[in-house]
Design an enzyme around this catalytic site. Structure first.
Site, PDB file in Angstrom:
ATOM      1  N   GLU A  58       0.827  -1.374  -0.051  1.00 46.03           N
ATOM      2  CA  GLU A  58      -0.170  -0.047   0.041  1.00 46.03           C
ATOM      3  C   GLU A  58       0.760   1.309   0.017  1.00 46.03           C
ATOM      4  OE1 GLU A  58      -2.313  -3.184   2.361  1.00 46.03           O
ATOM      5  OE2 GLU A  58      -0.298  -2.595   1.930  1.00 46.03           O
ATOM      6  N   CYS A  86      -2.394  -3.273   7.229  1.00 42.68           N
ATOM      7  CA  CYS A  86      -1.948  -2.968   8.494  1.00 42.68           C
ATOM      8  C   CYS A  86      -1.981  -1.480   9.113  1.00 42.68           C
ATOM      9  CB  CYS A  86      -0.516  -3.390   8.661  1.00 42.68           C
ATOM     10  SG  CYS A  86       0.571  -2.223   7.967  1.00 42.68           S
ATOM     11  N   CYS A  89      -0.014   1.250   6.891  1.00 40.47           N
ATOM     12  CA  CYS A  89      -0.656   1.424   5.963  1.00 40.47           C
ATOM     13  C   CYS A  89      -1.842   2.196   5.875  1.00 40.47           C
ATOM     14  CB  CYS A  89      -0.737   0.336   5.161  1.00 40.47           C
ATOM     15  SG  CYS A  89       0.891  -0.782   4.562  1.00 40.47           S
TER      16      CYS A  89
END
Length: 159
Positions: A58, A86, A89
């Protein structure tokens, strides 16, 4: 956007995830940023290849999209990612002002293959005093005046 195009963007994210994984760059994660029905940024996990824990799919897709669009804001963009982002990101997605996240696998799926995303979400939710990493405030009085200077800076660009 029609369903076929919507699915094709996710398919591309999944293909990128497999490419990065198969080439030994990192885990099975891929992402694309889309604006006005066109991919403007792509990335796959390159943590191992780059020796960089921030080289997530990302983040790399966001960096490429920002470069291609010559903007640090990705308003009206959608990010398609092969897995729920996560915390790092997700932070990048919010900072980039992306409008929508479309994901395939969940953070629980990632935990099943030994990725820490779900644990990190739990850590962030804790009070700083109870986190695994020790946090210490130091020299706030020396740094705080910079915030006042920023606040008063006439030519600043907010982001």
């Amino acid at each position: 956007m029609d369903n076929k195009q919507h699915n094709s963007f996710m398919q591309r994210a999944i293909e990128l995830a497999e490419k990065g994984m198969n080439n030994g760059f990192g885990g099975p994660f891929g992402a694309v940023v889309v604006k006005d029905g066109k991919i403007v940024g792509e990335g796959y996990n390159s943590v191992i290849h780059n020796n960089d824990p921030t080289a997530h799919a990302e983040v790399l897709a966001i960096r490429e999209a920002c470069k291609n669009l010559t903007s640090f804001e990705l308003n009206d963009c959608t990010i398609y990612t092969s897995c729920e982002p996560c915390p790092m990101c997700l932070g990048a997605i919010y900072w980039a002002r992306i409008s929508k996240v479309v994901y395939a696998c969940t953070k629980e799926d990632a935990a099943q293959i030994s990725f820490d995303d779900d644990d990190f979400y739990g850590e962030i939710a804790k009070d700083m005093k109870h986190r695994k990493i020790d946090f210490e405030e130091l020299m706030r009085d020396k740094a705080l005046p910079l915030f006042s200077k920023w606040k008063m800076k006439p030519d600043k660009k907010n982001y």
